[in-house]
Design an enzyme around this catalytic site. Structure first.
Site, PDB file in Angstrom:
ATOM      1  N   HIS A 139       0.827  -1.215   0.000  1.00 43.68           N
ATOM      2  CA  HIS A 139       0.000   0.000   0.000  1.00 43.68           C
ATOM      3  C   HIS A 139       0.860   1.263   0.000  1.00 43.68           C
ATOM      4  O   HIS A 139       2.087   1.211   0.176  1.00 43.68           O
ATOM      5  CB  HIS A 139      -0.948  -0.002   1.204  1.00 43.68           C
ATOM      6  CG  HIS A 139      -0.272   0.024   2.545  1.00 43.68           C
ATOM      7  ND1 HIS A 139       0.284   1.155   3.087  1.00 43.68           N
ATOM      8  CD2 HIS A 139      -0.085  -0.963   3.465  1.00 43.68           C
ATOM      9  CE1 HIS A 139       0.788   0.883   4.281  1.00 43.68           C
ATOM     10  NE2 HIS A 139       0.585  -0.403   4.530  1.00 43.68           N
ATOM     11  N   CYS A 159       3.136  -4.862   6.735  1.00 49.05           N
ATOM     12  CA  CYS A 159       2.751  -4.480   5.376  1.00 49.05           C
ATOM     13  C   CYS A 159       3.951  -3.930   4.610  1.00 49.05           C
ATOM     14  O   CYS A 159       4.944  -3.490   5.192  1.00 49.05           O
ATOM     15  CB  CYS A 159       1.639  -3.427   5.410  1.00 49.05           C
ATOM     16  SG  CYS A 159       0.015  -4.103   5.832  1.00 49.05           S
TER      17      CYS A 159
END
Length: 249
Positions: free
Chosen positions: A209, A225
């Protein structure tokens, strides 16, 4: 010294001290917070901030923020329910403020994996999109901090533009211990930690992301992440599709 002269001297001294005190409090001193906690600090404000100025200097230097002109008064804020997204607008760092190796570029990359495969080298903080003919498009990334590292293989199962952030319960509890009170959810936007795009990996909580803190690219900073600059994650998002194989090493 006569009584009248003494009273006059005391009066003049009092006026002078009052003037100095007034001058002292005319200047609004800037609040300085470290860049690493800026986003979290802004998220904890009880209402929208007006008139704030945020200026990003060089990497590693603190962000200076002038005090807001006005905050909503007497606002009752209940944790997890009424926390609002603050108007957090960090300046994008200049290209030369990021180490050159973390900028997108075509590189020689020999691999047995098919074109279109994403390979993430967490040790060196690089994401490779295999292009074929011994070439790959390479991006700089931020990866899991100590204790949050992982490796494995998944496929992209979903893609989202300006995704809503739903912090996992474990993260909310973990950050609360540190005094960082995260919202139950946050709509997509410039203040959102997921940035402009997200690509969800398998059935895990991990994603590739964007970020609202581009100066963290190249570091081990996340809860697992893979984060990218917003402009880079948009570029990657347009090049891959649901089903793309992602290998994390």
């Amino acid at each position: 010294m006569t009584r009248s002269r003494l009273l006059l001297t005391l009066a003049l001294s009092l006026v002078s001290s009052t003037a100095l005190a007034d001058d002292r409090y005319k200047v609004v001193r800037p609040v300085i917070i470290e860049s690493g906690i800026a986003g979290q600090w802004m998220m904890q404000l009880g209402g929208p901030v007006r008139g704030q100025v945020v200026r990003r200097v060089q990497q590693g230097q603190p962000i200076r923020m002038t005090q807001p002109r006005r905050l909503k008064q007497h606002m009752a804020v209940e944790p997890q329910t009424q926390i609002q997204q603050a108007a957090y607008h960090p300046d994008r760092p200049a290209v030369n403020a990021i180490e050159p190796q973390f900028l997108p570029q075509m590189v020689a990359y020999e691999t047995r994996h098919k074109p279109g495969t994403i390979i993430i080298d967490t040790n060196n903080r690089f994401l490779y999109l295999v292009m074929g003919d011994g070439q790959a498009r390479r991006y700089g990334v931020g990866v899991g901090k100590p204790g949050f590292e992982w490796a494995g293989e998944h496929r992209i199962t979903r893609k989202a533009e300006w995704p809503t952030w739903h912090p996992p319960k474990e993260m909310i509890e973990r950050e609360a211990v540190k005094g960082h009170y995260l919202p139950a959810s946050m709509e997509g936007g410039e203040a959102n930690p997921l940035g402009a795009r997200a690509m969800y990996l398998g059935s895990t909580l991990y994603r590739i992301h964007g970020t609202n803190a581009p100066w963290t690219i190249g570091y081990a900073v996340s809860s697992g992440c893979i984060r990218m600059r917003n402009e880079d994650v948009v570029d990657l998002y347009e090049r891959v599709k649901v089903g793309t194989r992602v290998i994390v090493m």
